[in-house]
Design an enzyme around this catalytic site. Sequence first.
Site, PDB file in Angstrom:
ATOM      1  CG  PHE A 125      -0.105   1.993   0.856  1.00 29.02           C
ATOM      2  CD1 PHE A 125      -1.252   2.538   1.387  1.00 29.02           C
ATOM      3  CD2 PHE A 125       0.442   0.862   1.487  1.00 29.02           C
ATOM      4  CE1 PHE A 125      -1.847   1.988   2.502  1.00 29.02           C
ATOM      5  CE2 PHE A 125      -0.150   0.310   2.618  1.00 29.02           C
ATOM      6  CZ  PHE A 125      -1.290   0.883   3.118  1.00 29.02           C
ATOM      7  CD  GLU A 126      -4.504   0.664  -2.347  1.00 31.03           C
ATOM      8  OE1 GLU A 126      -5.130   0.830  -3.403  1.00 31.03           O
ATOM      9  OE2 GLU A 126      -4.319  -0.444  -1.831  1.00 31.03           O
ATOM     10  N   GLY A 127      -1.622   5.263  -4.448  1.00 26.62           N
ATOM     11  CA  GLY A 127      -1.612   6.598  -5.050  1.00 26.62           C
ATOM     12  C   GLY A 127      -1.427   7.606  -3.944  1.00 26.62           C
ATOM     13  NE  ARG A 153      -6.053   5.835  -5.932  1.00 28.48           N
ATOM     14  CZ  ARG A 153      -5.717   6.195  -7.159  1.00 28.48           C
ATOM     15  NH1 ARG A 153      -6.634   6.633  -7.995  1.00 28.48           N
ATOM     16  NH2 ARG A 153      -4.462   6.127  -7.555  1.00 28.48           N
TER      17      ARG A 153
END
Lengths: 262, 593
Positions: free
Chosen positions: B400-402, B263
């Site tokens: 993406f990445e949460g 993140r």
Amino acid sequence: MKSIVCIKYVPDTSEAEVKVNPDGKTVDDSRFSFDINDADNYAVEESVLIKEDKGGEVDVLSIGPKQSEVMIRMAMAKGCDRAVRVEDDRIADHDPLMVAKVLAGAIKDKEFDLILTGCWADDYGHMSTGVALAEYLGVNHASMVKKVEVLDGKVRAHRELEGGLMEVVELELPAVLTIQTGINEPRYAPIRGIRQAQKKELNVVSLDDLGIDPAEVGSEASQVVLENLYIPEVESAAEFIEGEPDEKADKLASILVKGGLV
Amino acid sequence: MSELIKGGAYLLGPVEENTVFTPEDFDDMHLMVKRTCYDFMKNSVEPKIDEIEAMAEGVMTGLLREAGELGLLSSDIPEEYGGEEADKITTNIIAECASLTGGSFATAFGAHTGIGTLPIVFFGNEEQKKKYLPGLATGEKIASYALTEPEAGSDALNCKTKAVLSDDGKYYILNGAKQYITNASWADVIVTYAKIDGERFTAFIVDADTEGVSIDPEEKKMGIKGSSTCSVILENAKVPVENMLWEEGKGHQVAFNILNIGRFKLGAGCVGGSKAVLEFASEYVQQRVQFNQPIAKFNLMKNKFANMAILTYLQESMVYRIAGMIDKKLDEVKDSGGDLSDIAKAIHEYAIECSISKVFCSECMDKIADEGVQVFGGYGYGQEYPAERSYRDSRINRIFEGTNEINRMLIPGTLLRKAMKNEVPFMEAVMGLGGTLKQLKDAEMPQESPEREEFYLNNMKTLFLLAAGNAAQKFGEDLTHEQEVLCRLADMAMEIFAAESGLLRAKKILAQGESEESKLVMDMTSCFIHEMVPKMENWAKEVIAGTLEGEEAGKAYSGIRMLTKYEPINTYAPKRNIAEAVYDAKKYFIDRI
């Protein structure tokens, strides 16, 4: 093979707008990013290639401010061994002869076989420093070199002439070569090299340290007076060719011939 | 620099500018790595954009290998395994530059160096590190990370992939399907997760050529078209027992700690992407003539460029501040003899900031990419200019990445969890609100920068405490279900972090002496903060309206009114200057290179 590569810290004028300061003699450089002069970058690569091929060492020499040390260390990250940076605001650095005199003063007590430097600098574009340096050192030189072959005690230099012609010359070493862009493909500095470069020797010297009389290389010694800098007016001219197609073709052809364009 | 600031603690009181890292603090090593990476992207990657986007055979993997030779893939890998073991500032610089030519290379690069490689760096055992890291460092082997499943997206632990020990005890037999796996088609190593006996969520390193592993065809995506995204099918895949990563049943530790780093690096990537837009867009508007003048000269165009520059400045200030915080934390872990898995956990200290970096930067990048299209007019909608691609590529960053929604829940959620555990003095700060408001009654608003901006920023922090404190008191542990409230609290926390990062950096630049640059960065910060106050006022009111009623609400509103008192300034004039600076430089004008 002992080589010295002379490099210059120049602004990248291709990106930002060039603005002349109110004094009319300097350029506002606050918006420029500075880096190695393009042709000097090729000289660094060539010197490292020669070292990798023939062995030996490469010293970097540069006149410039503290901020230029990143550029100097980049050259060392690519394979050069040690460096000297000359910093002295008494040098008339707009005059290539004065610059060459300082470089010669920094080199004179060193042993060397080859000195490489870019054939011209992107800032003032004099194309004279390398040649003048050879003169001051009393050694051979070849300019605009596009290919280098190191022979026994000699160097064969391929010089780029007008119209794609090449001239091949052989010089006794030691010699100065001014390197043309495109002679090689400059490498990127790998992170490992960058780390090693932090530990390499970089000496900072003044004119006094080099035993150079400031009066010899300052503005009073220089024959060049910088009068005025200005941005050329953008001009354009268009000529409309009138007449029948045949007449138009004739006129166009004669304009092209007269202008030396065909 | 002084002692460590705890994650999330910036919300609870003032931060001193000399405790934060800014790009002005880059040392020679940082600048040199930036130069190498920048030149590599411009000279080696950019000319191949069309081939990359067409997924020409071998182009992406070839470029990754070239990057590997330069050490650009291994800044996080220890030296003993062939890596460069650089600090997180360096890692950030590389991640930023890797995004300069668009999303495809950045995605392939990011998946390999980040979520693909880091699980082994941080959680691998000695044999695993020796076996895999040297190849991953050079790019000889490409890594991918397979967490998502059709029914386990944001809900990652709802993993259906099963692992069962073979009869001879030598293998885990994996069965399941992973989807949206970046780098899948060219990966040699896949870090994945399965539940042992359907219960214990565990990480595994799977060689792509393992019997029973197959890769589906490429997904057809909106953007990042040159990156590979496929499903990975595990059908009785025989994974040697020694390839289990970390501990049985502890896969969540690997998964969540790695995401934090992903993140914060994603934020850095957005900085690079934003700078790229500023560069090509500022060049274009100075050439495009309409109504007899370059469209750059129109004041509305200048306003757009100023806004883009401001958002870029804040992102950049934020991501290097976080990298600096993490570096300090890592030094502390190393000094106390911690091992690599302790490092991943240490980074968790800054989970809030990592989520902020992800959400704030991806949304800034999206706004900038959107304006990038707009300033090109009709040409922006066509594929001839880079604006169109950057617009499509940017969109995935919010997913993406949460997702940004999941990360928004995490920001206040993590803060409150830390408060419960007494890791940060949140409740004390809330208790002190009455006193702070009383002091504010007699306070005079400073008229000069940066004191005026500091005054507003402190009030915004108090405003956050007022909103968050009331919500926490009202809902208690049930606050986790009040997603609308959490979302607004996250928005407030992000704006504060962004504004503060910009302000602290501007103060540091100003401390070096007044200059054109120090004026511009202070103007950028000032414009942002002045526009932020009324926004924050509305958000705080929204939270209170959704939380309290009657007299309680009335009391909170009067607090909000006091905290959001402000005098508007003329932002048009400074923004015109900011735009001129972008035009002059034909790029983001305070880039350190």
